[in-house]
Design an enzyme around this catalytic site. Sequence first.
Site, mmCIF file in Angstrom:
data_model
loop_
_atom_site.group_PDB
_atom_site.id
_atom_site.type_symbol
_atom_site.label_atom_id
_atom_site.label_comp_id
_atom_site.label_asym_id
_atom_site.label_seq_id
_atom_site.Cartn_x
_atom_site.Cartn_y
_atom_site.Cartn_z
ATOM 1 N N LYS A 174 0.886 -1.171 0.000
ATOM 2 C CA LYS A 174 0.000 0.000 0.000
ATOM 3 C C LYS A 174 0.916 1.211 0.000
ATOM 4 O O LYS A 174 1.478 1.587 1.029
ATOM 5 C CB LYS A 174 -0.875 -0.012 1.263
ATOM 6 N N GLU A 220 9.322 1.606 10.751
ATOM 7 C CA GLU A 220 10.391 2.563 10.404
ATOM 8 C C GLU A 220 9.763 3.941 10.480
ATOM 9 O O GLU A 220 9.018 4.342 9.576
ATOM 10 C CB GLU A 220 10.879 2.301 8.970
ATOM 11 N N CYS A 245 13.884 11.016 6.197
ATOM 12 C CA CYS A 245 13.794 10.598 7.593
ATOM 13 C C CYS A 245 15.134 10.765 8.294
ATOM 14 O O CYS A 245 15.195 10.989 9.484
ATOM 15 C CB CYS A 245 13.320 9.153 7.681
ATOM 16 N N GLU A 254 9.730 16.661 14.505
ATOM 17 C CA GLU A 254 10.262 16.493 13.153
ATOM 18 C C GLU A 254 9.703 17.610 12.255
ATOM 19 O O GLU A 254 8.487 17.794 12.165
ATOM 20 C CB GLU A 254 9.826 15.124 12.612
HETATM 21 P P1 NAD Z 1 2.252 8.850 7.193
HETATM 22 O O1 NAD Z 1 2.398 8.181 8.512
HETATM 23 O O2 NAD Z 1 1.292 9.963 7.071
HETATM 24 O O3 NAD Z 1 1.842 7.784 6.072
HETATM 25 C C1 NAD Z 1 2.629 6.654 5.787
HETATM 26 C C2 NAD Z 1 1.756 5.606 5.131
HETATM 27 O O4 NAD Z 1 0.792 5.146 6.068
HETATM 28 C C3 NAD Z 1 0.958 6.103 3.929
HETATM 29 O O5 NAD Z 1 0.941 5.107 2.953
HETATM 30 C C4 NAD Z 1 -0.424 6.325 4.517
HETATM 31 O O6 NAD Z 1 -1.462 6.236 3.563
HETATM 32 C C5 NAD Z 1 -0.508 5.193 5.508
HETATM 33 N N1 NAD Z 1 -1.473 5.381 6.607
HETATM 34 C C6 NAD Z 1 -1.947 6.525 7.121
HETATM 35 N N2 NAD Z 1 -2.804 6.273 8.148
HETATM 36 C C7 NAD Z 1 -2.852 4.922 8.273
HETATM 37 C C8 NAD Z 1 -3.535 4.032 9.156
HETATM 38 N N3 NAD Z 1 -4.333 4.485 10.117
HETATM 39 N N4 NAD Z 1 -3.339 2.703 9.007
HETATM 40 C C9 NAD Z 1 -2.511 2.223 8.066
HETATM 41 N N5 NAD Z 1 -1.839 3.016 7.190
HETATM 42 C C10 NAD Z 1 -1.997 4.350 7.295
HETATM 43 O O7 NAD Z 1 3.717 9.297 6.773
HETATM 44 P P2 NAD Z 1 4.147 10.114 5.467
HETATM 45 O O8 NAD Z 1 3.750 11.542 5.633
HETATM 46 O O9 NAD Z 1 3.724 9.383 4.259
HETATM 47 O O10 NAD Z 1 5.735 9.967 5.536
HETATM 48 C C11 NAD Z 1 6.554 10.839 6.240
HETATM 49 C C12 NAD Z 1 6.989 10.227 7.554
HETATM 50 O O11 NAD Z 1 7.629 8.983 7.305
HETATM 51 C C13 NAD Z 1 8.010 11.067 8.269
HETATM 52 O O12 NAD Z 1 7.721 11.064 9.639
HETATM 53 C C14 NAD Z 1 9.323 10.336 8.001
HETATM 54 O O13 NAD Z 1 10.323 10.571 8.964
HETATM 55 C C15 NAD Z 1 8.865 8.926 8.009
HETATM 56 N N6 NAD Z 1 9.811 8.083 7.284
HETATM 57 C C16 NAD Z 1 10.564 7.195 7.986
HETATM 58 C C17 NAD Z 1 11.511 6.422 7.331
HETATM 59 C C18 NAD Z 1 12.352 5.424 8.064
HETATM 60 O O14 NAD Z 1 12.975 4.607 7.402
HETATM 61 N N7 NAD Z 1 12.413 5.428 9.376
HETATM 62 C C19 NAD Z 1 11.678 6.557 5.960
HETATM 63 C C20 NAD Z 1 10.889 7.480 5.284
HETATM 64 C C21 NAD Z 1 9.952 8.238 5.951
#
Ligand code: NAD
Length: 524
Positions: free
Chosen positions: A170, A243, A277, A375
């Site tokens: 997803k 992650e 990230c 962040e």
């Molecule tokens: P997000 O948490 O808003 O969304 C991530 C994913 O989760 C998306 O596909 C979203 O549709 C899905 N999602 C949202 N609500 C959900 C739910 N209730 N149940 C299941 N899935 C759900 O994050 P984002 O804005 O897409 O990404 C940015 C964040 O990701 C930042 O905090 C960044 O630091 C983090 N990130 C971490 C890493 C790592 O390796 N640690 C890598 C990249 C990004």
Amino acid sequence: MSTDLQIAAARKVCSVNPATGETLREFACATDVDVCGAVNLAQAAQPAWSRLGVSKRIDILREFQRLLHEKKSEVARLITCEAGKPCVEALLTEVLVALDAARFCIQNAYRILREEPVPHGNLAMKTKSGSIFREPYGVIGIISPWNYPFSIPATESLSALVAGNAVVLKPSEFTSLTALKLASLLHEAGVPQDVFQVIVGDGAVGAALLNAKIDKLVFTGSVPTGKRIAQAAAGRLLPVVLELGGKDPMLVLDDADLEVASSGAVWGAFVNAGQACLSVERCYVHRSLYEAFVEACARKAKQLRVGDGSDSETDIGPLIHERQLHDIDVHVEDAKARGVRVLAGGHRLNDLGSNFYAPTVLADVTHEMVIMREETFGPVLPLMAFDTDDEAIRLANDSEYGLGASVWTRDRARGEAVARRMHAGTVMVNDAVSCFGISEAPHGGVQASGVGRTHGRFGLEEMVRSKYIDSDRLPGMKKVWWYGYGAGFARQMEGFLDLQFARGWGRRVKGALSSAGVLRKRKL
Ligand code: NAD
């Protein structure tokens, strides 16, 4: 309800070019039924994929690698179009990372996943021969973010697939096209359609995937979503890798090369418009270098060219969407109100479009400011002075996060000593962010930054259950620890423990003699 009305009622997600605002494609979100259907198909297809064996799956990964290399520029252009980053960054941080992740699996999966004989140290267990077998979980659900829309799902999917799992991905609602490109490359390489599927949609689709019959979930995204996922997964004891976000500190020690470290800070804070990230989210500089360092960062930030990532002269592309800019505004305005010095940027660049923000350098921040605690995920470099290494480490560790960190010094041993004292999953000495491109290096955080690892050996191990199979070499012999208890048996056992663990050879020999009788045939 007529079909037309059903379609009208369906939730939609849009792929939009963040530089121009152009809608690239609109998708109906997968329904709960679609999600369960995809997982069921994956479940049915997975056993044959597992039986194919690691070597054949490696051949398919090799073909994937060939295809991706051939189409590298096309893939990079698509990523730029959908996620905004400069095309050269898409090549380096997305395509190269995925190519190298495939290389890692091709070279190492067989060795890591094969049967591993386990020698037994316990004398009582010497008559047994055991091995660890690594078995695929079955169906791995992957939920991924938009900031690295190709390399993150690709590295996770490659290790899940090579281990014999089926994958249902997803992707972020903002980057569906890039995920579908990954799927088409994998399918063209020979991964069966049902073994790798993409379900498109918003967070609710992610939640539906979590509730479907997957066997493990690998989630990459923000801390708040990660916590919701952990709570839901706990209810059914679903194993998860999380992650999550970071607030990575950069420590510039008093012997650092100012010219090199300031360039590192500027790249580390502004790469992918700060939406990484592992990006430099806070920078602490020894007071003896501080003013010169701040001035160098401001000068270098002002030279960066902000614009459409498809222009090869662009250094920094747009942010992904308005919500991201809103968060940056909140952080920067709070810092301004609390008295920071704004040495570069500090505002949106509306002339370029609605999603652009100027590379921003803020001096004299404090830990009372939200910009040093939450962040920011934008092109902002906040700087603060320190006086001693101990103080720098304390400031770096004063955070709920613990993803990455960096230490900058001319003395490698000193840098590594400081690195060992920092709370983070990865600490780089004299570089930042780029550890994500080291396929051998485990990637993941501590504290609020997550649970589990992706990449490298540990990432591959996350995709398998370890099963221990033990075979007795003397099947015709009753085991000495079976029934037949009594005072004599207890004495023999004491002797047996002495034989193995007593200090001094005399006691050990005595123990051997008094335990010898234990080998007599058991009564029961
Ligand atoms: P997000 O948490 O808003 O969304 C991530 C994913 O989760 C998306 O596909 C979203 O549709 C899905 N999602 C949202 N609500 C959900 C739910 N209730 N149940 C299941 N899935 C759900 O994050 P984002 O804005 O897409 O990404 C940015 C964040 O990701 C930042 O905090 C960044 O630091 C983090 N990130 C971490 C890493 C790592 O390796 N640690 C890598 C990249 C990004």
